[in-house]
Design a protein around this motif. Structure first.
Motif, PDB file in Angstrom:
ATOM      1  N   TYR A   1       0.860  -1.183   0.000  1.00 38.84           N
ATOM      2  CA  TYR A   1       0.000   0.000   0.000  1.00 38.84           C
ATOM      3  C   TYR A   1       0.889   1.223   0.000  1.00 38.84           C
ATOM      4  O   TYR A   1       1.953   1.244   0.631  1.00 38.84           O
ATOM      5  CB  TYR A   1      -0.908   0.010   1.235  1.00 38.84           C
ATOM      6  N   VAL A   2       0.459   2.260  -0.710  1.00 40.02           N
ATOM      7  CA  VAL A   2       1.262   3.475  -0.804  1.00 40.02           C
ATOM      8  C   VAL A   2       0.436   4.699  -0.409  1.00 40.02           C
ATOM      9  O   VAL A   2      -0.794   4.682  -0.453  1.00 40.02           O
ATOM     10  CB  VAL A   2       1.837   3.673  -2.231  1.00 40.02           C
ATOM     11  N   LYS A   3       1.165   5.730  -0.035  1.00 41.38           N
ATOM     12  CA  LYS A   3       0.575   7.045   0.215  1.00 41.38           C
ATOM     13  C   LYS A   3       1.254   7.991  -0.765  1.00 41.38           C
ATOM     14  O   LYS A   3       2.469   7.947  -0.943  1.00 41.38           O
ATOM     15  CB  LYS A   3       0.849   7.476   1.655  1.00 41.38           C
TER      16      LYS A   3
ATOM     17  N   ALA B   1       5.216   7.198   0.948  1.00 42.75           N
ATOM     18  CA  ALA B   1       5.288   6.179   1.994  1.00 42.75           C
ATOM     19  C   ALA B   1       4.771   4.860   1.436  1.00 42.75           C
ATOM     20  O   ALA B   1       3.918   4.841   0.548  1.00 42.75           O
ATOM     21  CB  ALA B   1       4.475   6.586   3.210  1.00 42.75           C
ATOM     22  N   VAL B   2       5.300   3.774   1.996  1.00 42.64           N
ATOM     23  CA  VAL B   2       4.894   2.432   1.592  1.00 42.64           C
ATOM     24  C   VAL B   2       4.681   1.610   2.850  1.00 42.64           C
ATOM     25  O   VAL B   2       5.412   1.755   3.827  1.00 42.64           O
ATOM     26  CB  VAL B   2       5.985   1.753   0.724  1.00 42.64           C
TER      27      VAL B   2
ATOM     28  N   ASP C   1      -2.523   4.535   6.901  1.00 42.14           N
ATOM     29  CA  ASP C   1      -2.211   5.812   6.258  1.00 42.14           C
ATOM     30  C   ASP C   1      -1.933   5.609   4.775  1.00 42.14           C
ATOM     31  O   ASP C   1      -2.197   6.479   3.959  1.00 42.14           O
ATOM     32  CB  ASP C   1      -0.994   6.463   6.915  1.00 42.14           C
ATOM     33  N   CYS C   2      -1.377   4.466   4.466  1.00 40.33           N
ATOM     34  CA  CYS C   2      -1.126   4.105   3.071  1.00 40.33           C
ATOM     35  C   CYS C   2      -2.332   3.295   2.611  1.00 40.33           C
ATOM     36  O   CYS C   2      -2.463   2.120   2.921  1.00 40.33           O
ATOM     37  CB  CYS C   2       0.142   3.274   2.959  1.00 40.33           C
ATOM     38  N   ASP C   3      -3.221   3.941   1.867  1.00 41.41           N
ATOM     39  CA  ASP C   3      -4.485   3.281   1.559  1.00 41.41           C
ATOM     40  C   ASP C   3      -4.655   2.860   0.101  1.00 41.41           C
ATOM     41  O   ASP C   3      -5.638   2.239  -0.252  1.00 41.41           O
ATOM     42  CB  ASP C   3      -5.658   4.158   1.972  1.00 41.41           C
ATOM     43  N   GLU C   4      -3.670   3.146  -0.743  1.00 39.25           N
ATOM     44  CA  GLU C   4      -3.766   2.767  -2.156  1.00 39.25           C
ATOM     45  C   GLU C   4      -2.971   1.482  -2.398  1.00 39.25           C
ATOM     46  O   GLU C   4      -1.757   1.448  -2.212  1.00 39.25           O
ATOM     47  CB  GLU C   4      -3.213   3.875  -3.052  1.00 39.25           C
ATOM     48  N   ALA C   5      -3.653   0.438  -2.798  1.00 38.34           N
ATOM     49  CA  ALA C   5      -2.971  -0.815  -3.116  1.00 38.34           C
ATOM     50  C   ALA C   5      -2.330  -0.706  -4.487  1.00 38.34           C
ATOM     51  O   ALA C   5      -2.940  -0.190  -5.424  1.00 38.34           O
ATOM     52  CB  ALA C   5      -3.958  -1.965  -3.093  1.00 38.34           C
TER      53      ALA C   5
END
Length: 104
Positions: A3-5, A14-15, A21-25
């Motif tokens: 997941y990334v921010k 961020a990973v 906080d990192c909500d994008e897969a």
């Protein structure tokens, strides 16, 4: 799945292995993720590239230990014995199929 921010410009900042906080897969092979990790000095491709060579080294070490009587083949777990025998058969087939000079 990592997941990334991202920041406001869309760059990864961020990973994480966990959603939070990192909500994008993203896919592990994502180009932006690779660029981010490379910028941090992490080069996962380098490690993967050495795996095959390292497996061969370990295989040779195990065979050497067996040859010298330090360990017995039967000391290895059944699954390891099967894998070693399978690789030996495959290598044997490969070496005979590559006999370019023959017995002349």
């Amino acid at each position: 799945m990592p997941y990334v921010k991202r920041d406001s410009s869309g760059r990864i900042v961020a990973v994480s292995q966990l959603r939070g906080d990192c909500d994008e897969a993203v896919a592990p092979e994502d180009a932006d993720l690779a660029a981010y990790l490379n910028a941090l000095g992490h080069h996962p491709g380098e490690l993967v590239a050495t795996d095959q060579d390292f497996v061969r080294v370990l295989e040779d070490v195990v065979e050497l230990l067996i040859e010298r009587g330090i360990i017995l083949f039967t000391d290895l777990p059944d699954s390891a014995q099967k894998k070693m025998l399978h690789r030996q058969r495959l290598r044997s087939k490969l070496s005979t199929s590559l006999d370019l000079l023959g017995d002349d």
